[in-house]
Design a protein around this motif. Sequence first.
Motif: not given
Length: 375
Positions: A116-120
């Motif tokens: 999730a952190s990667l995508e955001s």
Amino acid sequence: MKKINMVDLSGQYNSIKSEVDNAIKDVINTTSFINGPSVASFQNNLERYLNIKNVIPCANGTDALQIALMSLDLDPQDEVITVDFTFASTVEVISILNLTPVLVDVDNETFNINIASLESAITRKTRAIIPVHLFGQAANMEEIMLIAERYNLHVIEDTAQALGANYTFSSGEKQKLGTIGTIGTTSFFPSKNLGAYGDGGAIFTNSDVLANKIRGIVNHGMYKRYHHDIVGMNSRLDSIQAAILNVKLKFLDQYNNSRKIAASKYSKILDKVDKIKLPKVMGELDSHVFHQYTIIINSNERDELAKYFLSNGIPYGIYYPIPLHKQKAYNCDRFKEEQFKNTNNLCKTVISLPMHTELEDDQINFICDKIINFF
Ligand SMILES: Cc1ncc(COP(=O)(O)O)c(C=O)c1O
């Protein structure tokens, strides 16, 4: 009981001494010190082992990451996403190349990039992702590759700590780590799962176009002697190191298996200690090659335990004590503390136990007994 070491390079050397000594002597006898036949043969053997079209040996794992980035023709300030919780090499090479490092949080369970952190963190300037298979555990490559495809990003897998591990896709297909992304890199630093007797590294890719570029970069940008077609480096794997690695590659699966057996012995005994979170193997058993056996101490007693280890002759490692976003060299306004909840916590709670191919049962039992006593 033998003295406990964090890594035991001499025990491992003694078990393959004559073969290693002969391999070194061969290089000296032929005086093919630079790009000798041992380098070509190691390259071929590693290509076969990994089932990849191109392995390009180089001088160390940090150069491997730098060269991988150099081969991608990125523009200054392009953003490259990597993790906040790893050895500094990844953020270091991004910065050296005048690219913009974007650090993201990791998962508490796997120590690897949080999806999730990667995508955001992806913006219009993002060009590449460098996931690190930390401590030997495969990052979630299926999700990473889906995101990379969706946003048209390159993926450089940092496999310095996980050579020989497999990733199993939901289709059931297995691939060696380092061969899934656009490019994979590794380090042969002596304590790594496949360690040389000095520095070494390698770059992997199935793209012949990238491989050709990378082969130029590692050798001063030369394809023809004294013709420098692209900007390059001097980053070659030493022939003596390649000869040693050729011997040791035959034992890599056996070495990784010894690590996994030691890890399962630790986990079996330590499972009953409430205040410890044990490392989890995500997915299939062969997705983790236990470069480190890292536990999380849930009770604010990590530093006390470390002192207790010292007073009992038990070596340990704290990988890593400071998140990369807090390091003086990389700290900047773009990074907000609330983005790094897990890495901030892990740096205060992790401790790695002795892990190598020569660990004996009485040593594992002694370490676990002391831990149980401590709590
Ligand atoms: C995850 C990771 N990446 C990169 C490196 C850099 O490798 P080297 O020390 O060979 O430059 C290391 C080695 O310590 C590492 O652990």
